[in-house]
Write an enzyme that holds these catalytic residues in place. Structure first.
Site, PDB file in Angstrom:
ATOM      1  N   SER A  61       0.802  -1.320  -0.197  1.00 16.03           N
ATOM      2  CA  SER A  61      -0.125  -0.018  -0.079  1.00 16.03           C
ATOM      3  C   SER A  61       0.937   1.250  -0.042  1.00 16.03           C
ATOM      4  O   SER A  61       1.987   1.201   0.427  1.00 16.03           O
ATOM      5  CB  SER A  61      -0.858  -0.095   1.272  1.00 16.03           C
ATOM      6  OG  SER A  61      -1.570   1.334   1.460  1.00 16.03           O
ATOM      7  N   TYR A 109      -1.747  -1.078  10.218  1.00 16.74           N
ATOM      8  CA  TYR A 109      -1.880  -1.656   8.922  1.00 16.74           C
ATOM      9  C   TYR A 109      -0.443  -0.915   8.096  1.00 16.74           C
ATOM     10  O   TYR A 109       0.215  -1.964   7.501  1.00 16.74           O
ATOM     11  CB  TYR A 109      -3.023  -0.829   8.157  1.00 16.74           C
ATOM     12  CG  TYR A 109      -3.335  -1.049   6.919  1.00 16.74           C
ATOM     13  CD1 TYR A 109      -3.969  -2.190   6.312  1.00 16.74           C
ATOM     14  CD2 TYR A 109      -3.092  -0.117   5.699  1.00 16.74           C
ATOM     15  CE1 TYR A 109      -4.166  -2.483   5.013  1.00 16.74           C
ATOM     16  CE2 TYR A 109      -3.093  -0.560   4.470  1.00 16.74           C
ATOM     17  CZ  TYR A 109      -3.625  -1.533   4.029  1.00 16.74           C
ATOM     18  OH  TYR A 109      -3.701  -1.784   2.648  1.00 16.74           O
ATOM     19  N   LYS A 115       2.446  -2.976   6.107  1.00 18.73           N
ATOM     20  CA  LYS A 115       2.747  -2.821   4.679  1.00 18.73           C
ATOM     21  C   LYS A 115       4.055  -2.632   4.413  1.00 18.73           C
ATOM     22  O   LYS A 115       4.824  -2.632   3.480  1.00 18.73           O
ATOM     23  CB  LYS A 115       1.813  -1.904   4.286  1.00 18.73           C
ATOM     24  CG  LYS A 115       0.107  -2.284   3.971  1.00 18.73           C
ATOM     25  CD  LYS A 115       0.200  -3.633   3.095  1.00 18.73           C
ATOM     26  CE  LYS A 115      -1.254  -4.152   3.085  1.00 18.73           C
ATOM     27  NZ  LYS A 115      -1.527  -5.214   2.353  1.00 18.73           N
TER      28      LYS A 115
END
Length: 279
Positions: free
Chosen positions: A144, A155, A159
């Protein structure tokens, strides 16, 4: 990797979103595709729709956080098609806890289990096979833009780790003279249902942290709905594989943010954030 006709691709998280966008692009390029997902009903409906359009596809139910599921996915792929030429480690989940210290250990276990260890399991199960085949092959890891920026919390941490892992594998493959190549996909907002991924959260990770105060799920869903179409991302992935391009950046509006972070690192500055595009 230019000749894709009849080549075999495996996509995790393939039933919807970016995974389905990749599947559609690959099918239109003449590839045979193994669709894998943890959501059984949607997996079978997507598979049926693609078959109805003439695609040669095969469905395998799998939870990528479980090494044994990914090993079974590899076995099913090889028993069905006899080879694997493209692996898209695409399955991903999101837990919106903020601030970071309010994330539960279940949040961490779930997100890292899917977003990072799911990719590790894919690499472990498939890459030795791809090297042994001694043919052109390609891996795409879905990270991402959050993995290249500051402020992504749980998150973003998953990533960021995925970007570093992918960069390392690229150097190992090239330095070792192996034929497979690898790309890391770092999209911004895409029109997917990742905000509703809690529907697939396993019961073993039931202890979820709170969503950020004042955060509107409806507003977030509207923002994602205005994002890039998944098929456009699939087409970008296909082009990057043809060009053997490592970084796949689908949202040029984030270039300023990436430059901002890099400049801060080089200058030894403390982290700061720029406003998000369109904010």
């Amino acid at each position: 990797m230019d000749d894709l006709e009849n080549k075999v691709a495996v996509i995790t998280g393939a039933a919807s979103g970016i995974g389905r966008g990749m599947a559609e692009a690959f099918v239109d390029a003449g590839m045979r595709v193994v669709l894998s997902d943890v959501e059984e009903a949607v997996l079978h409906s997507t598979t049926a729709e693609l078959r109805d359009g003439g695609a040669d596809v095969h469905a395998v139910l799998a939870d990528v956080s479980k090494a044994e599921d990914v090993a079974s996915l590899a076995e099913s792929t090889l028993s069905t098609y006899g080879a694997v030429h493209v692996l898209c480690n695409n399955a991903g989940v999101f837990a919106g806890t903020k601030p970071s210290w309010k994330s539960t250990l279940d949040d961490w276990a779930w997100v890292l289990g899917v977003n990072l260890m799911g990719v590790v399991h894919g690499i472990h199960a498939f890459l030795p096979v791809m090297i042994e085949q001694d043919e052109e092959a390609h891996i795409v890891n879905t990270a991402s833009v959050a993995g290249l920026m500051t402020g992504g919390s749980l998150y973003g941490a998953s990533k960021s780790a995925l970007v570093t892992l992918s960069e390392t594998i690229h150097l190992e493959l090239v330095g070792g003279g192996f034929k497979p190549r690898i790309s890391v996909l770092c999209p911004g907002l895409v029109d997917t249902n990742i905000l509703d991924c809690r529907r697939n959260r396993p019961a073993r990770f039931a202890d979820a942290g709170p969503w950020p105060e004042g955060w509107s799920m409806d507003a977030a869903r509207r923002a994602f709905a205005l994002g890039l179409a998944p098929r456009a991302v699939g087409d970008a992935v296909l082009q990057a594989m043809r060009e053997e391009r490592f970084y796949i950046l689908t949202h040029p509006e984030f270039t300023e943010h990436l430059t901002h972070r890099t400049t801060q690192i080089v200058n030894g500055d403390n982290p700061t954030l720029l406003p998000m595009p369109g904010a």
